[in-house]
Design a protein around this motif. Structure first.
Motif, PDB file in Angstrom:
ATOM      1  N   SER A  99       0.814  -1.213   0.000  1.00  0.00           N
ATOM      2  CA  SER A  99       0.000   0.000   0.000  1.00  0.00           C
ATOM      3  C   SER A  99       0.851   1.268   0.000  1.00  0.00           C
ATOM      4  O   SER A  99       0.531   2.236  -0.685  1.00  0.00           O
ATOM      5  CB  SER A  99      -0.910   0.000   1.236  1.00  0.00           C
ATOM      6  OG  SER A  99      -1.621   1.179   1.316  1.00  0.00           O
ATOM      7  N   VAL A 100       1.920   1.269   0.763  1.00  0.00           N
ATOM      8  CA  VAL A 100       2.725   2.481   0.955  1.00  0.00           C
ATOM      9  C   VAL A 100       3.416   2.932  -0.329  1.00  0.00           C
ATOM     10  O   VAL A 100       3.373   4.122  -0.672  1.00  0.00           O
ATOM     11  CB  VAL A 100       3.769   2.273   2.079  1.00  0.00           C
ATOM     12  CG1 VAL A 100       4.787   3.395   2.113  1.00  0.00           C
ATOM     13  CG2 VAL A 100       3.067   2.166   3.424  1.00  0.00           C
ATOM     14  N   PHE A 101       4.046   2.034  -1.046  1.00  0.00           N
ATOM     15  CA  PHE A 101       4.812   2.434  -2.227  1.00  0.00           C
ATOM     16  C   PHE A 101       3.946   3.104  -3.295  1.00  0.00           C
ATOM     17  O   PHE A 101       4.253   4.215  -3.735  1.00  0.00           O
ATOM     18  CB  PHE A 101       5.596   1.252  -2.815  1.00  0.00           C
ATOM     19  CG  PHE A 101       6.367   1.632  -4.043  1.00  0.00           C
ATOM     20  CD1 PHE A 101       7.524   2.381  -3.948  1.00  0.00           C
ATOM     21  CD2 PHE A 101       5.914   1.258  -5.299  1.00  0.00           C
ATOM     22  CE1 PHE A 101       8.231   2.757  -5.080  1.00  0.00           C
ATOM     23  CE2 PHE A 101       6.609   1.629  -6.441  1.00  0.00           C
ATOM     24  CZ  PHE A 101       7.774   2.378  -6.330  1.00  0.00           C
ATOM     25  N   PRO A 102       2.830   2.465  -3.726  1.00  0.00           N
ATOM     26  CA  PRO A 102       2.024   3.133  -4.758  1.00  0.00           C
ATOM     27  C   PRO A 102       1.400   4.438  -4.266  1.00  0.00           C
ATOM     28  O   PRO A 102       1.262   5.392  -5.027  1.00  0.00           O
ATOM     29  CB  PRO A 102       0.951   2.115  -5.128  1.00  0.00           C
ATOM     30  CG  PRO A 102       1.105   0.966  -4.225  1.00  0.00           C
ATOM     31  CD  PRO A 102       2.344   1.129  -3.423  1.00  0.00           C
ATOM     32  N   GLN A 103       1.036   4.487  -2.997  1.00  0.00           N
ATOM     33  CA  GLN A 103       0.455   5.713  -2.445  1.00  0.00           C
ATOM     34  C   GLN A 103       1.489   6.838  -2.443  1.00  0.00           C
ATOM     35  O   GLN A 103       1.184   7.973  -2.811  1.00  0.00           O
ATOM     36  CB  GLN A 103      -0.069   5.446  -1.025  1.00  0.00           C
ATOM     37  CG  GLN A 103      -0.757   6.610  -0.392  1.00  0.00           C
ATOM     38  CD  GLN A 103      -2.090   6.955  -1.018  1.00  0.00           C
ATOM     39  OE1 GLN A 103      -2.558   6.334  -1.959  1.00  0.00           O
ATOM     40  NE2 GLN A 103      -2.709   7.978  -0.496  1.00  0.00           N
ATOM     41  N   THR A 104       2.720   6.534  -2.053  1.00  0.00           N
ATOM     42  CA  THR A 104       3.790   7.534  -2.056  1.00  0.00           C
ATOM     43  C   THR A 104       4.040   8.034  -3.469  1.00  0.00           C
ATOM     44  O   THR A 104       4.156   9.246  -3.700  1.00  0.00           O
ATOM     45  CB  THR A 104       5.085   6.924  -1.464  1.00  0.00           C
ATOM     46  OG1 THR A 104       4.813   6.486  -0.128  1.00  0.00           O
ATOM     47  CG2 THR A 104       6.223   7.931  -1.445  1.00  0.00           C
ATOM     48  N   THR A 105       4.110   7.121  -4.412  1.00  0.00           N
ATOM     49  CA  THR A 105       4.331   7.487  -5.815  1.00  0.00           C
ATOM     50  C   THR A 105       3.222   8.404  -6.323  1.00  0.00           C
ATOM     51  O   THR A 105       3.488   9.414  -6.976  1.00  0.00           O
ATOM     52  CB  THR A 105       4.414   6.212  -6.682  1.00  0.00           C
ATOM     53  OG1 THR A 105       5.464   5.380  -6.177  1.00  0.00           O
ATOM     54  CG2 THR A 105       4.685   6.545  -8.135  1.00  0.00           C
ATOM     55  N   ALA A 106       1.989   8.074  -5.994  1.00  0.00           N
ATOM     56  CA  ALA A 106       0.848   8.886  -6.442  1.00  0.00           C
ATOM     57  C   ALA A 106       0.890  10.284  -5.834  1.00  0.00           C
ATOM     58  O   ALA A 106       0.684  11.285  -6.545  1.00  0.00           O
ATOM     59  CB  ALA A 106      -0.467   8.189  -6.086  1.00  0.00           C
ATOM     60  N   LEU A 107       1.172  10.381  -4.524  1.00  0.00           N
ATOM     61  CA  LEU A 107       1.206  11.701  -3.888  1.00  0.00           C
ATOM     62  C   LEU A 107       2.316  12.573  -4.482  1.00  0.00           C
ATOM     63  O   LEU A 107       2.115  13.774  -4.716  1.00  0.00           O
ATOM     64  CB  LEU A 107       1.396  11.567  -2.379  1.00  0.00           C
ATOM     65  CG  LEU A 107       0.253  10.931  -1.587  1.00  0.00           C
ATOM     66  CD1 LEU A 107       0.517  11.003  -0.091  1.00  0.00           C
ATOM     67  CD2 LEU A 107      -1.085  11.544  -1.919  1.00  0.00           C
ATOM     68  N   LYS A 109       3.479  12.425  -7.483  1.00  0.00           N
ATOM     69  CA  LYS A 109       3.027  12.811  -8.824  1.00  0.00           C
ATOM     70  C   LYS A 109       2.055  13.982  -8.738  1.00  0.00           C
ATOM     71  O   LYS A 109       2.163  14.951  -9.496  1.00  0.00           O
ATOM     72  CB  LYS A 109       2.370  11.615  -9.517  1.00  0.00           C
ATOM     73  CG  LYS A 109       1.886  11.900 -10.922  1.00  0.00           C
ATOM     74  CD  LYS A 109       1.243  10.661 -11.537  1.00  0.00           C
ATOM     75  CE  LYS A 109       0.735  10.997 -12.916  1.00  0.00           C
ATOM     76  NZ  LYS A 109      -0.681  10.797 -13.066  1.00  0.00           N
ATOM     77  N   PHE A 110       1.115  13.916  -7.792  1.00  0.00           N
ATOM     78  CA  PHE A 110       0.163  15.012  -7.619  1.00  0.00           C
ATOM     79  C   PHE A 110       0.866  16.307  -7.223  1.00  0.00           C
ATOM     80  O   PHE A 110       0.520  17.392  -7.696  1.00  0.00           O
ATOM     81  CB  PHE A 110      -0.907  14.663  -6.579  1.00  0.00           C
ATOM     82  CG  PHE A 110      -1.826  13.555  -6.992  1.00  0.00           C
ATOM     83  CD1 PHE A 110      -2.325  13.464  -8.284  1.00  0.00           C
ATOM     84  CD2 PHE A 110      -2.196  12.581  -6.079  1.00  0.00           C
ATOM     85  CE1 PHE A 110      -3.190  12.437  -8.657  1.00  0.00           C
ATOM     86  CE2 PHE A 110      -3.052  11.552  -6.446  1.00  0.00           C
ATOM     87  CZ  PHE A 110      -3.548  11.483  -7.733  1.00  0.00           C
ATOM     88  N   ILE A 111       1.864  16.199  -6.349  1.00  0.00           N
ATOM     89  CA  ILE A 111       2.624  17.379  -5.929  1.00  0.00           C
ATOM     90  C   ILE A 111       3.319  18.005  -7.132  1.00  0.00           C
ATOM     91  O   ILE A 111       3.263  19.224  -7.332  1.00  0.00           O
ATOM     92  CB  ILE A 111       3.643  17.016  -4.814  1.00  0.00           C
ATOM     93  CG1 ILE A 111       2.893  16.723  -3.511  1.00  0.00           C
ATOM     94  CG2 ILE A 111       4.676  18.134  -4.630  1.00  0.00           C
ATOM     95  CD1 ILE A 111       3.749  16.128  -2.411  1.00  0.00           C
ATOM     96  N   ASP A 112       3.957  17.178  -7.950  1.00  0.00           N
ATOM     97  CA  ASP A 112       4.628  17.691  -9.153  1.00  0.00           C
ATOM     98  C   ASP A 112       3.649  18.387 -10.089  1.00  0.00           C
ATOM     99  O   ASP A 112       3.933  19.474 -10.608  1.00  0.00           O
ATOM    100  CB  ASP A 112       5.345  16.555  -9.899  1.00  0.00           C
ATOM    101  CG  ASP A 112       6.567  16.033  -9.160  1.00  0.00           C
ATOM    102  OD1 ASP A 112       7.055  16.728  -8.231  1.00  0.00           O
ATOM    103  OD2 ASP A 112       7.027  14.918  -9.501  1.00  0.00           O
ATOM    104  N   GLU A 113       2.501  17.766 -10.285  1.00  0.00           N
ATOM    105  CA  GLU A 113       1.506  18.345 -11.199  1.00  0.00           C
ATOM    106  C   GLU A 113       0.945  19.666 -10.668  1.00  0.00           C
ATOM    107  O   GLU A 113       0.768  20.625 -11.427  1.00  0.00           O
ATOM    108  CB  GLU A 113       0.380  17.338 -11.465  1.00  0.00           C
ATOM    109  CG  GLU A 113       0.842  16.177 -12.325  1.00  0.00           C
ATOM    110  CD  GLU A 113      -0.207  15.084 -12.499  1.00  0.00           C
ATOM    111  OE1 GLU A 113      -1.369  15.269 -12.057  1.00  0.00           O
ATOM    112  OE2 GLU A 113       0.136  14.038 -13.073  1.00  0.00           O
ATOM    113  N   LEU A 114       0.675  19.713  -9.363  1.00  0.00           N
ATOM    114  CA  LEU A 114       0.182  20.965  -8.784  1.00  0.00           C
ATOM    115  C   LEU A 114       1.250  22.062  -8.855  1.00  0.00           C
ATOM    116  O   LEU A 114       0.932  23.225  -9.119  1.00  0.00           O
ATOM    117  CB  LEU A 114      -0.273  20.761  -7.335  1.00  0.00           C
ATOM    118  CG  LEU A 114      -1.620  20.089  -7.142  1.00  0.00           C
ATOM    119  CD1 LEU A 114      -1.893  19.840  -5.658  1.00  0.00           C
ATOM    120  CD2 LEU A 114      -2.744  20.908  -7.749  1.00  0.00           C
ATOM    121  N   ASN A 115       2.502  21.693  -8.617  1.00  0.00           N
ATOM    122  CA  ASN A 115       3.581  22.687  -8.719  1.00  0.00           C
ATOM    123  C   ASN A 115       3.718  23.216 -10.145  1.00  0.00           C
ATOM    124  O   ASN A 115       3.986  24.401 -10.343  1.00  0.00           O
ATOM    125  CB  ASN A 115       4.910  22.114  -8.218  1.00  0.00           C
ATOM    126  CG  ASN A 115       4.987  22.116  -6.708  1.00  0.00           C
ATOM    127  OD1 ASN A 115       4.466  23.017  -6.054  1.00  0.00           O
ATOM    128  ND2 ASN A 115       5.617  21.100  -6.150  1.00  0.00           N
TER     129      ASN A 115
END
Length: 175
Positions: A99-107, A109-115
């Protein structure tokens, strides 16, 4: 009596999210205290060899059984993890990590996109504030996932026992 103990153990052990067949197989292997072939498991549990194969594969993936070698035996032989603490650690860490690895990857990615959106600069104040709030929540989520990762590591390294030591069964526990 042993069948009753195995039934109770497989119904009430701490590995609740595991399918019943897999829990029962673990209990049988644990109480019979000997490495087993798929044929042995099939005979003891009264299930198909295919079901046993799937259950063993799942247990092997989590590290809860291992193949062992026996002189003169041509079939695969499996032995269950007999340490309850290690079984708990292997099972839960396996699932937590999934659970942790894919969740970390997704967050991330979202941070990069928002930035990227923020850097374009053509946003109204309300949108900028919303992005900042979301970025703060995403960073908070990453902090939590980092903590969870460190918790997993404390279990896998057995450091957790420095904080919550293993205690032997004594008369007080048995009463």
């Amino acid at each position: 009596m042993r069948d009753q103990i195995i039934d109770h153990n497989s119904d009430h052990q701490t590995l609740f999210s595991m399918p019943h067949t897999v829990r029962r197989l673990m209990s049988v292997m644990y109480y019979f205290e000997k490495p087993m072939t798929l044929d042995d498991m099939t005979e003891l549990l009264g299930m198909s060899k295919a079901s046993m194969s799937i259950a063993v594969r799942e247990l092997d993936e989590m590290g809860l059984v291992k193949k062992v070698w026996k002189k003169g035996e041509r079939k695969d032989i499996y032995q269950v993890e007999e340490d309850n603490y290690d079984s708990f650690i292997k099972f839960f860490c396996y699932h937590w990590r999934k659970s942790v690895f894919p969740q970390t990857t997704a967050l991330k990615k979202f941070i990069d996109e928002l930035n990227e959106i923020k850097e374009k600069g053509d946003l109204d104040e309300e949108s900028k504030e919303l992005i900042e709030k979301d970025l703060n929540k995403l960073h908070s989520g990453l902090e939590y996932l980092d903590w969870l990762n460190r918790l997993i590591q404390s279990f896998e390294s057995h450091e957790i026992f420095d904080f919550i030591p293993k205690v032997g069964v004594d008369e007080k526990i048995l009463k």
